[in-house]
Design an enzyme around this catalytic site. Structure first.
Site, PDB file in Angstrom:
ATOM      1  N   LYS A 175      -6.221  -5.853  -7.154  1.00 28.98           N
ATOM      2  CA  LYS A 175      -6.649  -4.460  -6.921  1.00 28.98           C
ATOM      3  C   LYS A 175      -7.095  -3.867  -8.256  1.00 28.98           C
ATOM      4  CE  LYS A 175      -4.883  -0.760  -3.968  1.00 28.98           C
ATOM      5  NZ  LYS A 175      -3.646  -0.187  -3.420  1.00 28.98           N
TER       6      LYS A 175
HETATM    7  O1  G3P Z   1      -3.355   2.565  -0.857  1.00 32.94           O
HETATM    8  C1  G3P Z   1      -3.460   3.780  -1.518  1.00 32.94           C
HETATM    9  C2  G3P Z   1      -2.455   4.704  -0.980  1.00 32.94           C
HETATM   10  O2  G3P Z   1      -1.190   4.188  -1.263  1.00 32.94           O
HETATM   11  C3  G3P Z   1      -2.483   6.091  -1.426  1.00 32.94           C
HETATM   12  O3  G3P Z   1      -1.743   6.800  -0.482  1.00 32.94           O
HETATM   13  O4  G3P Z   1      -0.401   8.618   0.397  1.00 32.94           O
HETATM   14  O5  G3P Z   1      -0.393   8.103  -2.087  1.00 32.94           O
HETATM   15  O6  G3P Z   1      -2.376   9.135  -0.998  1.00 32.94           O
HETATM   16  P1  G3P Z   1      -1.201   8.241  -0.816  1.00 32.94           P
END
Ligand code: G3P
Length: 215
Positions: free
Chosen positions: A87
């Site tokens: 990633k």
């Molecule tokens: O894969 C990216 C994701 O983990 C971000 O999620 O909820 O932190 O915006 P969030």
């Protein structure tokens, strides 16, 4: 549509795997820190532990922000296990690193994508996955699902094989709308996946069937 789980929590990954609908896992440094995974050796071991639970791709994120650092880290991550996808953040050196990894046959997930232009660059560099963060766009009053639609259109126009991996998914309607638009993958918290199970008419209908079966 593929379902990935967006966590580094082994118990949740096992639960989703046992449900039989899991296609992969995404992690990021914040999710690793949330599980208290510290130190390079422990982090690498944790990625292998995840690969040993799930049948599918496991995204492991580099933390370097320069080309040489990303290449060194990414090559080490890719050597850990065949299921690892490296990633890489959507920055200038990240695009260069994705191109390098693509030419080496190392699969990549371009993360922190918030615009169609960024997604176009990721595809041109040969990313295996592109991760538009729809929830974080919604958080700032920008329609995250509209970005998925734009990327779908652009990729279909030119036949890019980069898979659209909807990230920052927060709830079941995100998943359903991503499926309607044609995202290739949604990476979700376990709660959003299990929420898809729920309907009050299922519960009341089952209760009625079970009651009638006793008659
Ligand atoms: O894969 C990216 C994701 O983990 C971000 O999620 O909820 O932190 O915006 P969030």
């Amino acid at each position: 549509m593929k379902f990935f789980i967006d966590t580094a929590n082994l118990a949740q990954i096992k639960e989703a795997q046992d449900l039989g609908v899991l296609d992969g896992v995404t992690t990021n440094p914040s999710l690793m820190a949330k599980e208290g995974i510290k130190g390079q050796d422990n982090i690498l071991k944790h990625y292998v532990d995840i690969c040993n639970i799930v049948d599918g791709d496991v995204s492991a994120e580099v933390i370097s922000t320069d080309f040489d650092g990303m290449v060194k880290e990414g090559e080490a991550l890719a050597e850990l296990h065949p299921q690892i996808v490296v990633k890489v953040p959507m920055i200038k050196d990240g695009v260069k690193a994705i191109k390098y990894f693509t030419e080496k046959g190392i699969r990549t997930n371009c993360t922190l994508v918030f615009s169609a232009g960024q997604a176009l660059l990721a595809a041109k560099a040969g990313a295996t996955y592109v991760s538009p963060f729809i929830g974080r766009l919604d958080d700032v009053s920008v329609d995250g699902l509209n970005l998925i639609e734009e990327i779908r259109l652009i990729y279909d126009n030119y036949g890019y094989e980069t898979q659209i991996l909807a990230a920052s998914v927060r709830h079941p309607m995100h998943i359903i709308n991503c499926a309607k638009i044609g995202a290739d993958v949604a990476t979700c918290p376990l709660s959003a996946i299990t929420a898809l199970l729920k309907h009050p008419l299922t519960d009341s209908g089952l209760a009625q069937f079970l009651a009638d079966a006793k008659k």
